[in-house]
Design an enzyme around this catalytic site. Structure first.
Site, PDB file in Angstrom:
ATOM      1  N   ASP A  66      31.025  35.286  44.930  1.00 14.61           N
ATOM      2  CA  ASP A  66      30.980  35.438  43.227  1.00 14.61           C
ATOM      3  C   ASP A  66      31.548  36.287  42.469  1.00 14.61           C
ATOM      4  OD1 ASP A  66      28.745  34.713  41.221  1.00 14.61           O
ATOM      5  OD2 ASP A  66      29.413  36.873  40.086  1.00 14.61           O
ATOM      6  N   TYR A 147      40.851  31.726  34.126  1.00 12.63           N
ATOM      7  CA  TYR A 147      41.396  32.315  33.289  1.00 12.63           C
ATOM      8  C   TYR A 147      42.771  32.805  34.329  1.00 12.63           C
ATOM      9  CZ  TYR A 147      37.143  33.956  31.316  1.00 12.63           C
ATOM     10  OH  TYR A 147      35.906  34.304  31.024  1.00 12.63           O
ATOM     11  N   ASP A 148      43.841  31.563  35.328  1.00  9.90           N
ATOM     12  CA  ASP A 148      44.721  31.759  35.497  1.00  9.90           C
ATOM     13  C   ASP A 148      45.299  31.553  34.899  1.00  9.90           C
ATOM     14  OD1 ASP A 148      43.400  31.756  38.285  1.00  9.90           O
ATOM     15  OD2 ASP A 148      44.450  29.349  38.407  1.00  9.90           O
TER      16      ASP A 148
HETATM   17  P1  IMP Z   1      32.525  31.593  40.991  1.00 15.57           P
HETATM   18  O1  IMP Z   1      31.631  33.078  40.358  1.00 15.57           O
HETATM   19  O2  IMP Z   1      33.445  31.555  41.274  1.00 15.57           O
HETATM   20  O3  IMP Z   1      31.608  30.799  40.407  1.00 15.57           O
HETATM   21  O4  IMP Z   1      33.478  31.968  39.282  1.00 15.57           O
HETATM   22  C1  IMP Z   1      33.028  32.848  38.078  1.00 15.57           C
HETATM   23  C2  IMP Z   1      33.339  32.461  36.744  1.00 15.57           C
HETATM   24  O5  IMP Z   1      35.101  33.398  37.499  1.00 15.57           O
HETATM   25  C3  IMP Z   1      35.030  31.261  36.502  1.00 15.57           C
HETATM   26  O6  IMP Z   1      34.082  30.235  36.340  1.00 15.57           O
HETATM   27  C4  IMP Z   1      35.996  31.551  36.480  1.00 15.57           C
HETATM   28  O7  IMP Z   1      35.933  31.919  34.378  1.00 15.57           O
HETATM   29  C5  IMP Z   1      35.872  33.083  36.973  1.00 15.57           C
HETATM   30  N1  IMP Z   1      36.869  32.908  37.614  1.00 15.57           N
HETATM   31  C6  IMP Z   1      36.735  33.632  38.783  1.00 15.57           C
HETATM   32  N2  IMP Z   1      37.987  32.770  40.321  1.00 15.57           N
HETATM   33  C7  IMP Z   1      38.398  32.182  39.444  1.00 15.57           C
HETATM   34  C8  IMP Z   1      39.803  32.109  39.642  1.00 15.57           C
HETATM   35  O8  IMP Z   1      40.765  32.051  40.647  1.00 15.57           O
HETATM   36  N3  IMP Z   1      40.844  32.308  38.268  1.00 15.57           N
HETATM   37  C9  IMP Z   1      40.469  31.777  37.489  1.00 15.57           C
HETATM   38  N4  IMP Z   1      38.862  32.196  37.452  1.00 15.57           N
HETATM   39  C10 IMP Z   1      37.863  32.556  37.900  1.00 15.57           C
END
Ligand code: IMP
Length: 189
Positions: A66, A147-148
């Protein structure tokens, strides 16, 4: 060794399999019915919730992650709400930039919490990976996701979205966490 990745995101499995290429470990998706309610208060709690939900369906080794963006000036927001901060990635970026305005303290980090469950459903290993940076004043770059485009990576004069996939996989919060998981798995022999 096959490990179920507690995610329904095909892109994430691909990204993680690219990072572990050559290690003898392959990540596979859980059954389609995997749909946990991520109602934890921290990345760690949500990571465990996802891991447990995937283990309930597969009863084998499971890895969950997460992650999200934490901005100092916004007291750690969007944090666990990163994916839900606004309806689209573009609107989420717009909101972050407007909340920061002209603020000089733009320090932020991506965090990724990982939980590995063994076939008995116990936590075998848990860890966090972090990637430090600052939030830019405007989006730059076209690669990556989320947010990259507004995350300038510490030590590199580039946003995450200006890095190639391979470059991002060297420094990302996910790869930092995943390498710790790999070290643990390798230590099992
Ligand atoms: P998840 O837990 O990997 O599904 O990520 C949750 C959210 O965090 C994503 O939908 C993005 O908005 C943000 N996020 C997580 N990892 C990244 C990344 O490597 N780049 C940009 N945004 C990220």
């Amino acid at each position: 060794m096959k490990i179920v990745l507690a995610s329904s995101n095909k892109h994430k499995v691909q990204e993680i399999n690219d990072i572990v290429k050559g290690s003898g470990i392959e990540f596979v998706l859980p059954p389609d019915t995997f749909d946990p309610e991520e109602n934890g208060k921290t990345f760690e709690e949500n990571s465990y919730i996802k891991a447990k939900a995937a283990w309930d369906l597969s009863k084998t080794w499971v890895l969950a992650d997460d992650s999200g963006l934490c901005i100092d000036f916004l007291n750690g927001k969007p944090g666990i709400y990163s994916a839900r901060y606004e309806k689209t990635p573009e609107l989420r970026i717009k909101r972050v930039l407007s909340e920061l305005g002209d603020e000089k303290n733009r320090h932020a980090h991506f965090s990724c919490s990982m939980t590995l469950l063994n076939p008995k459903g116990d936590i075998a290993f848990a860890c966090e990976g972090v990637c430090e940076g600052v939030i830019t004043y405007e989006p730059k770059g076209i690669n990556g996701f989320g947010y990259d485009p507004i995350f300038l990576v510490k030590g590199l004069n580039k946003t995450m979205a200006e890095l190639s996939e391979g470059e991002k996989n060297q420094i990302s919060h996910r790869s930092v966490a995943l390498r710790q998981v790999l070290n643990y798995l390798n230590s099992l022999g």
